[in-house]
Scaffold this motif. Structure first.
Motif, mmCIF file in Angstrom:
data_model
loop_
_atom_site.group_PDB
_atom_site.id
_atom_site.type_symbol
_atom_site.label_atom_id
_atom_site.label_comp_id
_atom_site.label_asym_id
_atom_site.label_seq_id
_atom_site.Cartn_x
_atom_site.Cartn_y
_atom_site.Cartn_z
ATOM 1 N N PRO A 8 0.789 -1.068 0.045
ATOM 2 C CA PRO A 8 0.126 -0.068 -0.008
ATOM 3 C C PRO A 8 0.782 1.284 -0.126
ATOM 4 O O PRO A 8 2.036 1.397 0.318
ATOM 5 C CB PRO A 8 -0.682 -0.037 1.279
ATOM 6 N N GLU A 32 -3.270 4.912 1.412
ATOM 7 C CA GLU A 32 -4.092 3.788 1.489
ATOM 8 C C GLU A 32 -3.912 3.022 2.849
ATOM 9 O O GLU A 32 -2.881 3.133 3.489
ATOM 10 C CB GLU A 32 -3.338 2.839 0.369
ATOM 11 N N ARG A 70 -1.785 7.434 -3.469
ATOM 12 C CA ARG A 70 -3.122 7.091 -4.028
ATOM 13 C C ARG A 70 -3.733 8.197 -5.131
ATOM 14 O O ARG A 70 -3.492 9.215 -4.915
ATOM 15 C CB ARG A 70 -3.761 6.924 -2.786
#
Length: 205
Positions: free
Chosen positions: A74, A78, A205
């Motif tokens: 991630p 995230e 992200r």
């Protein structure tokens, strides 16, 4: 008066000999000797059995792990979970030379501030400690958090912060790293001995 028997001048009559064996005549010592011998035999057999058996390997700390459904780590923005905490790195702030105002602290190199949200996804209160987190640079060097510097930072909320179930805090974990360091990952833990989860700081992200 009845007449007295005449005195006998021969050797005194022999006392009947105890024909029992030594063990029969010393029952207590026999029992103690038997018990001691049995214990010695059991100890020898136990040591021989221990040499043949294979001892279980010592427990090792689990490696930090966490991947998304796509198989990658991630990134910033995230969520990543470890134990009973869900972490979301929200902002990176490198190159800070001083924190805390006039009574604050100067960096040895540079302060690298990692802003994050920490949510308790368990069913009881847990304590979040910034000291359990590790910053990793491109060369694989690991840096510990500077909790003393974080105390000077308003709203850091990263030193032994208790979080109730379902609640979340916005915290800042402070690292003092060399000026030329290039952090690329952070290893996040819900406790000192947890397996950890890794977030890729180069991805957003």
């Amino acid at each position: 008066m009845s007449p007295q028997p005449p005195p006998q001048w021969g050797p005194a009559p022999e006392r009947p000999q105890d024909r029992r064996g030594w063990f029969a005549r010393h029952r207590l010592l026999t029992v103690l000797l038997a018990v001691t011998t049995g214990l010695v035999i059991l100890g020898v057999l136990g040591s021989l059995g221990g040499q043949d058996s294979t001892a279980p390997p010592p427990a090792t700390k689990a490696k930090a792990k966490a991947v998304t459904d796509s198989g990658r780590l991630p990134g910033v923005g995230e969520p990543a979970r470890d134990g009973k905490f869900e972490f979301t790195v929200t902002r990176l702030q490198p190159g800070v030379g001083h924190i805390g105002g006039a009574y604050g602290q100067d960096a040895q190199g540079q302060f690298y501030l990692v802003h994050m949200t920490v949510k308790n996804i368990g069913d009881r209160a847990r304590t979040f400690d910034g000291a359990d987190q590790k910053l990793i640079d491109r060369n694989g060097s690991k840096y510990s958090a500077d909790t003393a510097a974080a105390i000077h930072l308003d709203g850091s909320d990263s030193f032994l912060q208790q979080i109730n179930p379902g609640n979340a805090v916005d915290g800042i974990v402070v690292f003092d790293v060399p000026k030329n360091a290039d952090p690329v990952r952070i290893e996040l833990h819900d406790s000192l001995f947890s397996g950890g989860t890794t977030v890729d700081l180069t991805r957003r992200r």
